[in-house]
Design an enzyme around this catalytic site. Structure first.
Site, PDB file in Angstrom:
ATOM      1  N   ASN A  24       0.935  -1.023  -0.001  1.00  0.00           N
ATOM      2  CA  ASN A  24      -0.003   0.163   0.130  1.00  0.00           C
ATOM      3  C   ASN A  24       0.832   1.645   0.002  1.00  0.00           C
ATOM      4  OD1 ASN A  24      -1.147   2.012   1.094  1.00  0.00           O
ATOM      5  ND2 ASN A  24      -2.721   0.794   1.339  1.00  0.00           N
ATOM      6  N   HIS A  27       0.868   6.101   1.728  1.00  0.00           N
ATOM      7  CA  HIS A  27       1.957   7.132   2.703  1.00  0.00           C
ATOM      8  C   HIS A  27       3.137   7.558   2.189  1.00  0.00           C
ATOM      9  CE1 HIS A  27      -1.424   6.840   5.850  1.00  0.00           C
ATOM     10  NE2 HIS A  27      -1.348   5.502   5.701  1.00  0.00           N
ATOM     11  N   HIS A  78      -5.396   3.359  -1.859  1.00  0.00           N
ATOM     12  CA  HIS A  78      -7.024   4.076  -0.890  1.00  0.00           C
ATOM     13  C   HIS A  78      -6.837   5.378  -1.590  1.00  0.00           C
ATOM     14  CE1 HIS A  78      -9.677   4.027   2.303  1.00  0.00           C
ATOM     15  NE2 HIS A  78     -10.339   4.797   1.438  1.00  0.00           N
ATOM     16  N   ARG A 132      -9.550   7.873  -0.957  1.00  0.00           N
ATOM     17  CA  ARG A 132     -10.601   8.639   0.288  1.00  0.00           C
ATOM     18  C   ARG A 132     -11.409  10.016  -0.648  1.00  0.00           C
ATOM     19  NH1 ARG A 132      -9.000   6.735   5.591  1.00  0.00           N
ATOM     20  NH2 ARG A 132     -11.203   7.831   6.048  1.00  0.00           N
ATOM     21  N   ARG A 180      -7.043  13.272   1.029  1.00  0.00           N
ATOM     22  CA  ARG A 180      -5.665  13.200   1.698  1.00  0.00           C
ATOM     23  C   ARG A 180      -4.668  12.848   1.596  1.00  0.00           C
ATOM     24  NH1 ARG A 180      -7.791  10.188   7.543  1.00  0.00           N
ATOM     25  NH2 ARG A 180      -9.000  10.940   7.272  1.00  0.00           N
ATOM     26  N   GLU A 192      -8.490   0.484  -2.969  1.00  0.00           N
ATOM     27  CA  GLU A 192      -9.321   1.121  -1.785  1.00  0.00           C
ATOM     28  C   GLU A 192     -10.472   2.021  -1.935  1.00  0.00           C
ATOM     29  OE1 GLU A 192      -7.929   0.630   2.386  1.00  0.00           O
ATOM     30  OE2 GLU A 192      -6.699  -1.021   1.397  1.00  0.00           O
ATOM     31  N   THR A 243      -8.104   3.739   8.127  1.00  0.00           N
ATOM     32  CA  THR A 243      -9.648   2.716   8.329  1.00  0.00           C
ATOM     33  C   THR A 243      -9.605   1.703   9.753  1.00  0.00           C
ATOM     34  OG1 THR A 243      -9.136   1.878   6.677  1.00  0.00           O
ATOM     35  CG2 THR A 243     -10.806   1.015   7.029  1.00  0.00           C
ATOM     36  N   GLU A 291     -11.174  -9.647   3.531  1.00  0.00           N
ATOM     37  CA  GLU A 291      -9.691  -8.790   4.060  1.00  0.00           C
ATOM     38  C   GLU A 291     -10.336  -8.674   5.307  1.00  0.00           C
ATOM     39  OE1 GLU A 291      -7.357  -6.286   1.856  1.00  0.00           O
ATOM     40  OE2 GLU A 291      -6.165  -5.379   3.550  1.00  0.00           O
ATOM     41  N   HIS A 308      -3.925  -4.466   7.280  1.00  0.00           N
ATOM     42  CA  HIS A 308      -3.607  -3.318   9.150  1.00  0.00           C
ATOM     43  C   HIS A 308      -2.775  -3.572   9.543  1.00  0.00           C
ATOM     44  CE1 HIS A 308      -5.531   0.517  10.090  1.00  0.00           C
ATOM     45  NE2 HIS A 308      -5.780   0.407   8.863  1.00  0.00           N
TER      46      HIS A 308
HETATM   47  N1  PXP Z   1      -6.170  -3.390   4.341  1.00  0.00           N
HETATM   48  C1  PXP Z   1      -6.907  -1.784   4.727  1.00  0.00           C
HETATM   49  C2  PXP Z   1      -8.490  -2.806   4.081  1.00  0.00           C
HETATM   50  C3  PXP Z   1      -6.601  -0.637   4.999  1.00  0.00           C
HETATM   51  O1  PXP Z   1      -8.289  -0.139   5.082  1.00  0.00           O
HETATM   52  C4  PXP Z   1      -5.786  -0.428   5.051  1.00  0.00           C
HETATM   53  C5  PXP Z   1      -4.508   1.096   5.720  1.00  0.00           C
HETATM   54  O2  PXP Z   1      -5.348   1.824   4.417  1.00  0.00           O
HETATM   55  C6  PXP Z   1      -3.921  -1.753   4.924  1.00  0.00           C
HETATM   56  C7  PXP Z   1      -4.615  -3.103   4.855  1.00  0.00           C
HETATM   57  C8  PXP Z   1      -2.608  -1.095   5.255  1.00  0.00           C
HETATM   58  O3  PXP Z   1      -2.411  -0.823   6.144  1.00  0.00           O
HETATM   59  P1  PXP Z   1      -1.506  -0.374   6.739  1.00  0.00           P
HETATM   60  O4  PXP Z   1      -1.177   1.016   6.244  1.00  0.00           O
HETATM   61  O5  PXP Z   1      -1.608  -0.527   8.370  1.00  0.00           O
HETATM   62  O6  PXP Z   1      -0.164  -1.593   7.088  1.00  0.00           O
END
Ligand code: PXP
Length: 251
Positions: A14, A17, A50, A52, A56, A77, A108, A158, A201
């Site tokens: 992901n 960030h 994602h 959003r 952001r 996402e 999330t 998931e 997550h």
């Molecule tokens: N899966 C989902 C559905 C999420 O919302 C997120 C966070 O955006 C992640 C995975 C990845 O989580 P993390 O950034 O904490 O590794």
């Protein structure tokens, strides 16, 4: 009984960030697509982003660039809104992962309440599936959510592994053991219903192995920790280390 060794576990990275850091200044750097391409070359099997509602981190332009530039599948996402459905139908990414979204949250926070919104979600995901997207639903490890996800026709669930990861990281090991047991049971149950099982997550080097060892789990989606680790060790090294831990747990 599934043979975990034969069932290769995929890693979805992901890159939200990277966009968070870019947006802190405005401008073009660091570029999420560049991070995604590096992740690909370090062994990521897919990229997760994602979009959003408040934009952001990831922006509409980032999604355009990822759709054009990636060789691996994009897992898009998004919240269950008309706006996001339109964007997904325009791009037709390999997968969409439907998540709950609140403006005031930092990330999330919980899973989607599928059981409470079954009808609405069934209508929401139908056109996405018709368009060829694999539909994943992000849920807490609860039987009623799994059954509802199955009833609405989702391809994938998931599992939200945040409660396990957070408890472990904070040293609450009784709680993390209990959360892990719940995840184990729910992975088996979801797989038994024919759903593909993913998890995500809050995963770190310290929490990845027990989840990666569940043979029913086919994909982990990991972001924040890897992007943070990249500051110290480089993104490719961080991904390679995570991949090695996943393979060790699986093998
Ligand atoms: N899966 C989902 C559905 C999420 O919302 C997120 C966070 O955006 C992640 C995975 C990845 O989580 P993390 O950034 O904490 O590794």
């Amino acid at each position: 009984m599934i043979d975990a060794k034969k069932n290769k576990l995929r890693l979805g990275v992901n890159i939200d960030h990277v966009a968070t850091v870019r947006n802190a200044r405005g401008g073009a750097y660091p570029d999420p697509l560049r991070a995604a391409l590096l992740a690909e070359s370090a062994g990521a099997d897919g990229i997760t982003a994602h979009l959003r509602e408040d934009r952001r981190h990831i922006t509409d332009k980032d999604i355009d660039a990822l759709m054009d530039g990636l060789s691996v599948p994009l897992n898009f996402e998004m919240a269950a809104t008309d706006e996001m459905q339109k964007i997904a139908l325009r791009h037709k990414p390999h997968a969409v992962c439907v998540v709950p979204e609140k403006r005031e949250e930092r990330t999330t926070e919980g899973g989607l309440e599928v059981a409470r919104e079954e009808n609405k979600l069934a209508h929401f995901i139908a056109p996405l599936r018709d368009a060829g997207c694999r539909v994943s639903i992000f849920i807490a490890a609860e039987m009623k959510q799994i059954e509802a996800a199955h009833r609405i026709g989702a391809d994938i669930i998931e599992l939200h592994v945040g409660p396990y990861c957070d408890a472990f990281t904070e040293g609450h090991f009784d709680k993390s053991d209990a959360e892990l047991e719940k995840l184990r049971e729910m992975s088996v149950a979801a797989h038994g219903l024919g759903l593909e099982v993913h998890a995500g997550h809050g995963i770190t080097y310290d929490t990845v192995k027990p989840i990666a060892a569940f043979p029913e789990v086919m994909e982990l989606n990991i972001g924040h920790f890897l992007i943070g680790e990249a500051i110290f060790d480089g993104l490719e090294n961080a991904i390679e280390k995570m991949r090695a831990l996943m393979d060790e747990a699986r093998g």
